[in-house]
Enzyme design. Sequence first.
Site, PDB file in Angstrom:
ATOM      1  N   ARG A   1       0.572  -1.279   0.003  1.00  0.00           N
ATOM      2  CA  ARG A   1      -0.052   0.129   0.089  1.00  0.00           C
ATOM      3  C   ARG A   1       0.580   1.208   0.053  1.00  0.00           C
ATOM      4  O   ARG A   1       0.306   2.185  -0.582  1.00  0.00           O
ATOM      5  CB  ARG A   1      -1.066  -0.153   1.484  1.00  0.00           C
ATOM      6  CG  ARG A   1      -2.143  -1.110   1.235  1.00  0.00           C
ATOM      7  CD  ARG A   1      -3.003  -0.881   2.321  1.00  0.00           C
ATOM      8  NE  ARG A   1      -4.278  -1.666   1.851  1.00  0.00           N
ATOM      9  CZ  ARG A   1      -5.248  -1.637   2.843  1.00  0.00           C
ATOM     10  NH1 ARG A   1      -4.956  -1.218   4.134  1.00  0.00           N
ATOM     11  NH2 ARG A   1      -6.492  -2.117   2.514  1.00  0.00           N
TER      12      ARG A   1
ATOM     13  N   LYS B   1     -15.974 -16.602   5.108  1.00  0.00           N
ATOM     14  CA  LYS B   1     -17.370 -16.550   5.556  1.00  0.00           C
ATOM     15  C   LYS B   1     -18.420 -16.167   4.449  1.00  0.00           C
ATOM     16  O   LYS B   1     -18.010 -15.141   3.482  1.00  0.00           O
ATOM     17  CB  LYS B   1     -17.474 -15.210   6.497  1.00  0.00           C
ATOM     18  CG  LYS B   1     -16.922 -15.697   7.756  1.00  0.00           C
ATOM     19  CD  LYS B   1     -17.059 -14.504   8.781  1.00  0.00           C
ATOM     20  CE  LYS B   1     -16.573 -14.863  10.065  1.00  0.00           C
ATOM     21  NZ  LYS B   1     -16.577 -13.556  10.920  1.00  0.00           N
TER      22      LYS B   1
ATOM     23  N   GLY C   1      -6.932  -8.678   1.200  1.00  0.00           N
ATOM     24  CA  GLY C   1      -5.702  -8.929   1.834  1.00  0.00           C
ATOM     25  C   GLY C   1      -5.010 -10.430   1.695  1.00  0.00           C
ATOM     26  O   GLY C   1      -4.015 -10.538   1.226  1.00  0.00           O
TER      27      GLY C   1
ATOM     28  N   GLY D   1     -11.865  -4.314   2.430  1.00  0.00           N
ATOM     29  CA  GLY D   1     -13.364  -4.051   2.626  1.00  0.00           C
ATOM     30  C   GLY D   1     -14.118  -3.173   1.107  1.00  0.00           C
ATOM     31  O   GLY D   1     -15.183  -3.242   1.007  1.00  0.00           O
TER      32      GLY D   1
HETATM   33  C1  3PG Z   1      -8.391  -1.647   5.344  1.00  0.00           C
HETATM   34  O1  3PG Z   1      -7.217  -2.259   5.581  1.00  0.00           O
HETATM   35  O2  3PG Z   1      -9.285  -2.342   4.661  1.00  0.00           O
HETATM   36  C2  3PG Z   1      -8.777  -0.277   5.526  1.00  0.00           C
HETATM   37  O3  3PG Z   1      -7.514   0.547   5.896  1.00  0.00           O
HETATM   38  C3  3PG Z   1      -9.900   0.058   6.297  1.00  0.00           C
HETATM   39  O4  3PG Z   1      -9.422  -0.378   7.751  1.00  0.00           O
HETATM   40  P1  3PG Z   1     -10.414  -0.617   8.717  1.00  0.00           P
HETATM   41  O5  3PG Z   1     -11.255  -1.928   8.391  1.00  0.00           O
HETATM   42  O6  3PG Z   1      -9.715  -0.617   9.933  1.00  0.00           O
HETATM   43  O7  3PG Z   1     -11.450   0.531   8.959  1.00  0.00           O
END
Ligand code: 3PG
Length: 397
Positions: free
Chosen positions: A34, A200, A351, A374
């Site tokens: 990132r 999930k 990820g 997400g």
């Molecule tokens: C992630 O790693 O998906 C983003 O940086 C958002 O992080 P968070 O899920 O802690 O809000």
Amino acid sequence: MRFIDQLDIAGKKLLLRVDFNVPLDGEIITDDNRIKAAVPTIRYAVEQGAAVIVMAHLGKPKGKRVEELSLKPVAKRLGEYLDMEVPLAPDCIGAEVEKMAEQLKSGQVLMLENLRFHAREQGKTSEARGDFGAQLAALADIYVNDAFGVAHRPNASVVDVPYAAKQCCVGFLLKLELENLGEALKDPQKPYIAISGGAKVSTKIGILNNLIGKVDHFIIGGAMANTFLLAQGKDVGKSLVEEGLVEQAREIIDKAAKSGTSLHLPEDFIWGRDIKTAAGVCDADNVPADGMLLDIGPVTIQKFCDVIGESKTIVWNGPMGLFEEPAFAEGSMKVCKAMAESDGITIVGGGDTDAVVHKAGLQDDFTFISTGGGSFLEFLEGKELPAFKALKENLDK
Ligand code: 3PG
């Protein structure tokens, strides 16, 4: 959208929101993709003679100053990539930060400390966030959003700063994400296929509902497939399942049957009694009562890879099995390889999926690897992400 290269940024101060939420082992960054991905925007800004104030979050400190979640190692790594000193401000707002921002010269880069050390960054309402966004915006002339990974979070630095900033634009990383996810998937080349895995069903229901009917094929692997097997009345032994989602899985199977999307579920598996050792191969109709399904089996791998081989647009999120364990990694690796060999458009996000691709060393053979987790999922769900709404409403000023 207005992009950073469409504004005159020479001599201006930029407030750049990036997603540097990287995994850490103590102070060691274990995956810096990132950070690397945001370098082109920062380098461009520096070369154009802008002063760049970088802001980011790390982990979930929940409004407290947690030293282990300081952006110190991140600022250091960014400095290494940029080949320059990137000092870290002691905070992200306040008198000292204002002074540092004011003194920042053209071509210099300053990193603000973790935004989430302030609870207002993540306040659920605009009242709870208060003037936190306005305080950040006041540090610079132009707000640049280059943080796709956090585009789904209605955090002050994402949704309030654009309204308070004098001008806004989008950085090169966000532009790439929009081009690859937005443009490619708006009018995808067919056959179009989605592959979903991971633990999930609950995190993938939105994607299944949005994409079934749009994609020609939907492949389901990983532990989420177990819940679908249950929905088909099969026995899955001691495998991980979400009992509460069996009914929804049944509805998705029905929806696919009516919509013209071929739903592909695993037909055989590698199973084990523990998560370290493979006990053998079984088919979906004969799962040992004391066994856990931990990877897709050889027949399924072949079938999934054949479908991938015939497709022109392929989107993948979620591994096919417990790929962290060598005994259960083959399904994910083979799917990854089939995608890498495809001459179609290949897009991955999330990820774990990113980790599979890097573990296989095939990252250069994909059309695009999203930096979103997400946010990638919510984008595929067809939702308007809060970051984009805030940007769209403020790009004209
Ligand atoms: C992630 O790693 O998906 C983003 O940086 C958002 O992080 P968070 O899920 O802690 O809000």
